[in-house]
Design a protein around this motif. Sequence first.
Motif, PDB file in Angstrom:
ATOM      1  N   SER A  38       0.849  -1.196   0.000  1.00 14.55           N
ATOM      2  CA  SER A  38       0.000   0.000   0.000  1.00 14.55           C
ATOM      3  C   SER A  38       0.878   1.236   0.000  1.00 14.55           C
ATOM      4  O   SER A  38       1.793   1.371   0.824  1.00 14.55           O
ATOM      5  CB  SER A  38      -0.915   0.004   1.234  1.00 14.55           C
ATOM      6  N   ILE A  39       0.604   2.141  -0.937  1.00 16.12           N
ATOM      7  CA  ILE A  39       1.376   3.373  -1.079  1.00 16.12           C
ATOM      8  C   ILE A  39       0.534   4.589  -0.705  1.00 16.12           C
ATOM      9  O   ILE A  39       1.006   5.515  -0.049  1.00 16.12           O
ATOM     10  CB  ILE A  39       1.915   3.512  -2.519  1.00 16.12           C
ATOM     11  N   ASP A  40      -0.726   4.571  -1.132  1.00 14.89           N
ATOM     12  CA  ASP A  40      -1.641   5.669  -0.832  1.00 14.89           C
ATOM     13  C   ASP A  40      -2.790   5.124   0.003  1.00 14.89           C
ATOM     14  O   ASP A  40      -2.856   3.937   0.321  1.00 14.89           O
ATOM     15  CB  ASP A  40      -2.149   6.298  -2.132  1.00 14.89           C
ATOM     16  N   LEU A  41      -3.718   6.009   0.351  1.00  7.92           N
ATOM     17  CA  LEU A  41      -4.870   5.602   1.146  1.00  7.92           C
ATOM     18  C   LEU A  41      -5.827   4.766   0.311  1.00  7.92           C
ATOM     19  O   LEU A  41      -6.043   5.033  -0.873  1.00  7.92           O
ATOM     20  CB  LEU A  41      -5.593   6.834   1.686  1.00  7.92           C
ATOM     21  N   GLY A  42      -6.429   3.768   0.930  1.00  6.73           N
ATOM     22  CA  GLY A  42      -7.448   2.962   0.280  1.00  6.73           C
ATOM     23  C   GLY A  42      -8.761   3.089   1.025  1.00  6.73           C
ATOM     24  O   GLY A  42      -8.785   3.390   2.232  1.00  6.73           O
ATOM     25  N   TYR A  43      -9.872   2.849   0.315  1.00  9.53           N
ATOM     26  CA  TYR A  43     -11.197   3.053   0.903  1.00  9.53           C
ATOM     27  C   TYR A  43     -12.095   1.875   0.539  1.00  9.53           C
ATOM     28  O   TYR A  43     -12.328   1.600  -0.640  1.00  9.53           O
ATOM     29  CB  TYR A  43     -11.822   4.348   0.382  1.00  9.53           C
ATOM     30  N   VAL A  44     -12.593   1.155   1.540  1.00 11.47           N
ATOM     31  CA  VAL A  44     -13.528   0.057   1.326  1.00 11.47           C
ATOM     32  C   VAL A  44     -14.599   0.151   2.403  1.00 11.47           C
ATOM     33  O   VAL A  44     -14.455   0.887   3.382  1.00 11.47           O
ATOM     34  CB  VAL A  44     -12.824  -1.317   1.369  1.00 11.47           C
ATOM     35  N   TRP A  45     -15.646  -0.629   2.235  1.00 14.44           N
ATOM     36  CA  TRP A  45     -16.739  -0.567   3.193  1.00 14.44           C
ATOM     37  C   TRP A  45     -17.560  -1.844   3.165  1.00 14.44           C
ATOM     38  O   TRP A  45     -17.433  -2.675   2.248  1.00 14.44           O
ATOM     39  CB  TRP A  45     -17.634   0.636   2.918  1.00 14.44           C
ATOM     40  N   THR A  46     -18.397  -2.007   4.148  1.00 13.72           N
ATOM     41  CA  THR A  46     -19.282  -3.156   4.248  1.00 13.72           C
ATOM     42  C   THR A  46     -20.428  -2.798   5.180  1.00 13.72           C
ATOM     43  O   THR A  46     -20.527  -1.649   5.638  1.00 13.72           O
ATOM     44  CB  THR A  46     -18.522  -4.394   4.766  1.00 13.72           C
ATOM     45  N   THR A  47     -21.283  -3.763   5.445  1.00 13.26           N
ATOM     46  CA  THR A  47     -22.305  -3.587   6.476  1.00 13.26           C
ATOM     47  C   THR A  47     -22.090  -4.648   7.542  1.00 13.26           C
ATOM     48  O   THR A  47     -21.847  -5.818   7.237  1.00 13.26           O
ATOM     49  CB  THR A  47     -23.736  -3.723   5.913  1.00 13.26           C
ATOM     50  N   ILE A  48     -22.155  -4.235   8.779  1.00 13.70           N
ATOM     51  CA  ILE A  48     -22.008  -5.164   9.899  1.00 13.70           C
ATOM     52  C   ILE A  48     -23.133  -4.864  10.880  1.00 13.70           C
ATOM     53  O   ILE A  48     -23.058  -3.910  11.657  1.00 13.70           O
ATOM     54  CB  ILE A  48     -20.635  -5.020  10.580  1.00 13.70           C
ATOM     55  N   PRO A  49     -24.218  -5.651  10.828  1.00 14.71           N
ATOM     56  CA  PRO A  49     -25.339  -5.396  11.752  1.00 14.71           C
ATOM     57  C   PRO A  49     -24.979  -5.808  13.155  1.00 14.71           C
ATOM     58  O   PRO A  49     -23.972  -6.476  13.402  1.00 14.71           O
ATOM     59  CB  PRO A  49     -26.461  -6.261  11.183  1.00 14.71           C
ATOM     60  N   ASP A  50     -25.799  -5.396  14.106  1.00 11.67           N
ATOM     61  CA  ASP A  50     -25.619  -5.858  15.471  1.00 11.67           C
ATOM     62  C   ASP A  50     -25.741  -7.377  15.503  1.00 11.67           C
ATOM     63  O   ASP A  50     -26.423  -7.986  14.669  1.00 11.67           O
ATOM     64  CB  ASP A  50     -26.665  -5.230  16.390  1.00 11.67           C
ATOM     65  N   ALA A  51     -25.100  -7.996  16.485  1.00 13.40           N
ATOM     66  CA  ALA A  51     -24.959  -9.450  16.498  1.00 13.40           C
ATOM     67  C   ALA A  51     -26.294 -10.176  16.405  1.00 13.40           C
ATOM     68  O   ALA A  51     -26.420 -11.192  15.730  1.00 13.40           O
ATOM     69  CB  ALA A  51     -24.208  -9.875  17.757  1.00 13.40           C
ATOM     70  N   GLU A  52     -27.323  -9.650  17.064  1.00 14.00           N
ATOM     71  CA  GLU A  52     -28.598 -10.368  17.104  1.00 14.00           C
ATOM     72  C   GLU A  52     -29.397 -10.224  15.820  1.00 14.00           C
ATOM     73  O   GLU A  52     -30.436 -10.835  15.655  1.00 14.00           O
ATOM     74  CB  GLU A  52     -29.445  -9.869  18.287  1.00 14.00           C
ATOM     75  N   GLU A  53     -28.918  -9.400  14.873  1.00 13.35           N
ATOM     76  CA  GLU A  53     -29.718  -9.146  13.678  1.00 13.35           C
ATOM     77  C   GLU A  53     -29.360 -10.066  12.529  1.00 13.35           C
ATOM     78  O   GLU A  53     -29.931  -9.976  11.452  1.00 13.35           O
ATOM     79  CB  GLU A  53     -29.554  -7.686  13.253  1.00 13.35           C
ATOM     80  N   GLY A  54     -28.334 -10.934  12.679  1.00  9.74           N
ATOM     81  CA  GLY A  54     -27.985 -11.832  11.596  1.00  9.74           C
ATOM     82  C   GLY A  54     -26.803 -11.324  10.807  1.00  9.74           C
ATOM     83  O   GLY A  54     -26.459 -10.156  10.857  1.00  9.74           O
ATOM     84  N   PRO A  55     -26.145 -12.203  10.053  1.00 10.94           N
ATOM     85  CA  PRO A  55     -24.861 -11.879   9.430  1.00 10.94           C
ATOM     86  C   PRO A  55     -24.933 -11.417   7.996  1.00 10.94           C
ATOM     87  O   PRO A  55     -23.910 -11.300   7.355  1.00 10.94           O
ATOM     88  CB  PRO A  55     -24.148 -13.236   9.509  1.00 10.94           C
TER      89      PRO A  55
END
Length: 631
Positions: A38-55
Motif C-alpha cells: 500500500s502506497i496511498d490511502l485505500g477506501y472500502v466498506w461493508t455492512t455489519i449489523p448488530d450481532a442479534e440481527e444476523g450476518p
Amino acid sequence: MMVLATAGHVDHGKSALLRALTGMEPDRTEEERRRGLSIDLGYVWTTIPDAEEGPYGAEGPDGADGTEGPDGTEARGARGPAPADRPAPGRPAPDHRVAFVDVPGHERFLATMLAGAGPVPAVLFAVAADGGWMPQSQEHATALDALGVREGLLVVTRCDLADPGPALARARTALAGTGLAELPAVAVSARTGQGLGELRTAVAALRNRLPAARNDAPVRLWADRAFARPGHGLVVTGTLTEGSIARGDILHTGPEGPSLTVRGLEELGCPTGRSTGPARVALSLRGDAPRGGLRGTALCTPGTFTLTGTADVRLAGAVLRGASPRLTVHIGSAAVPAEVRRFGRGTARLVLGRPLPLRIGDRMVVTQHRRVVGSALVLDPVPPYVGPRRAGGLRAESLAAHPGTPDLGHETAVRGLVRTGTLSRIGVDCAEAAPVAGDWLVSAAERRRITGAVTEATADGEPVDAHSLIRRLGLPDRALLAALLPAERALREGRIVRADRTDALPAATRALVAALEAGLARGEFLAPTPAELAGLGIGRRELALAVRAGRLIRLSETVHVAPGVPERAADALVPLAENPFTVSEARIRWNVPRRIALPLIEHLDHTGVTRRGPDDLRTLCPTRLTRENST
C-alpha cells in the motif's frame, strides 16, 4: 455510519484483512497491486449489523464488484451471488455501514498514514502473529496516542501461520500506558477466514461504544483526496467527523480562499442529498480550487472557524527535549512545516508554514525527519503577542494553567475583553455567555480595572473626555465604556461626569436604555421580552428605577420603551388621521408585534393622543393634528 482506519507495520496484513472483511480491494492503483504494497490511502466498506440481527451485512454492499467507490475509482472485488436473506439492493441501513480507511505501513509513507488516520475516531490495529511488534507498529501507536485515539480493536493477523499469543502479549506490553492499552483483541486469518465472525461481532460492539457525533456542529472536512472527474468537475473526499453537508451548501477554505458550492454528494459510492457525520463522503464542487490544491485542506462552514498561522500549544514526547526549532505538524489530512518557540513548562508557540482552522483542544502529531517525535495540544489558536526573554516565562505560567479544553470561564478570564464570536470560532460554547455590550464579554478583573480607572480619572469632579479615556484604557469599542461606568458616573455628550440621581442605574440597565435609544434613533420601537430581561439580569426593581429616573416609559407590566417612543408613534399615525383606524393598521405603521402595539395604543388613549371609538376603532385627536401641521 462508523469509520475506522487501519494501522500497523508494513506487510502485517492490513489490506488482506479488509479484503476478507469487505470483499473489496483497498489497493487502488496498479502499482500497489503489482508490488503488494500500500502506497496511498485505500477506501472500502461493508455492512455489519448488530450481532442479534444476523450476518447478512458482512458480505458488503451490493454491486461492489466493478462499481465506483466514493473516490471515483473502481471498487474491485469478486463475490458470489447475494444470499437470499439479504435485503433488496440499495444503500444499507445507515447505522450498519462501516467504512475503512486503509493506510500504508511503510515508514516512507508516515505522512500518508497520518492523513488517513487523522480525522478518524477509531482504529483497526493490525499485528501479524508471525511478525510480532515491529518498528512501524510502535510508530503508528505513538501517532495514534498523540491524536487522542482511544477506541478501536487490536487484530492479530495471520494466526494460521503462528500462535497469536506471543504477538498479542508483546503488543499489550508496548501499548501499556497509552490510550490504546485496553483495546479488545481478536485473532484472525484472512486466508482461512478464521476469526472473521468474531471480528465482525467486535466491530459491532465497537460501534456501540463510540460517542455520538454532534449533528449541529460546524463542518470541518479535511480533504484526503482531490481530483478532477469528467462530468463532475472538482471532487474531494474525506472523513466527515461531525456536522452535516447537503447539496447546495457553501464551504470555505479560509477567509481569503474561494467559496466552493457542493453540487453533488456521495456516501460510499451512493448519491445522497445530505450526509451527517461520521461518514466517508465524496463532494463534487463548483468553484476554483486554491492555488496549492485541496488535498490536505479543510473545507469549513463559513464563519465558524478562525484560520490561524500561530498557535500556543502543550507539547508532549521527545519534542520537549529537542533543540531544533523546525518540525512538521499533522492535523486532519494536513502536514504543515512549523517553527517552535519553547516557553517552558511543556508549552510552546508554533508558527505554521500555512494557516490552519484550529480550535482549542485540537491534537496534532509532531514529526521530524519523517519520525514521530511527540504531540501538540492546541491551547490558544489566537494567541497574544509575547515579547522576548522573560515574557516567554510569563506566558508559560498562563498556558500551564489552561484546562486543555474549551472553557468559557477560563477564556474570558485570561483574555479580559473578548467577543463571543471570537470564542465560538475557536471552539468555545458561548450559549451561557452574558455579554455586557454587543457581543463583548468582560472578565471580573478587567471590569475592576475599567471602573477603577474611571473613578480615579473623575475623582476631582471635573468632566473627562470619553474618547481620551477610551484610548487610555485600550478599549476596542466605545459601548464598553458606557456599559461599565460605575454607578456614580454618567456619560453625557461625549464626557464622563458625576452622576445625579437619574444616572445612578446599574450597568446592565444603562446598557438596555442605550440599546433602546439607539433603536429609536433608527426608527424602531423596541421593548425587550421578559425572557430577554431575565437574561440581562434586569428585574422589576431595575425597571422601576429606570422609570423613576425618566430613562424608560412603562406601557404595561411587561413592556417598557425608550421615552421618545410614544411621541414618535403618534407622529407615525398622522397618515391614518382621515379615517378611523384599527390597532392592526397602527401596528403596521409602527412595525411592531402585537405585544407592543396593544399597550402602546392604550398609552396613547390614556394620554389623549388617540381616542377609542366603537368597534375598537381609533381616531387621532385634533390637538395632535394641529401640532403636526404647525411643524
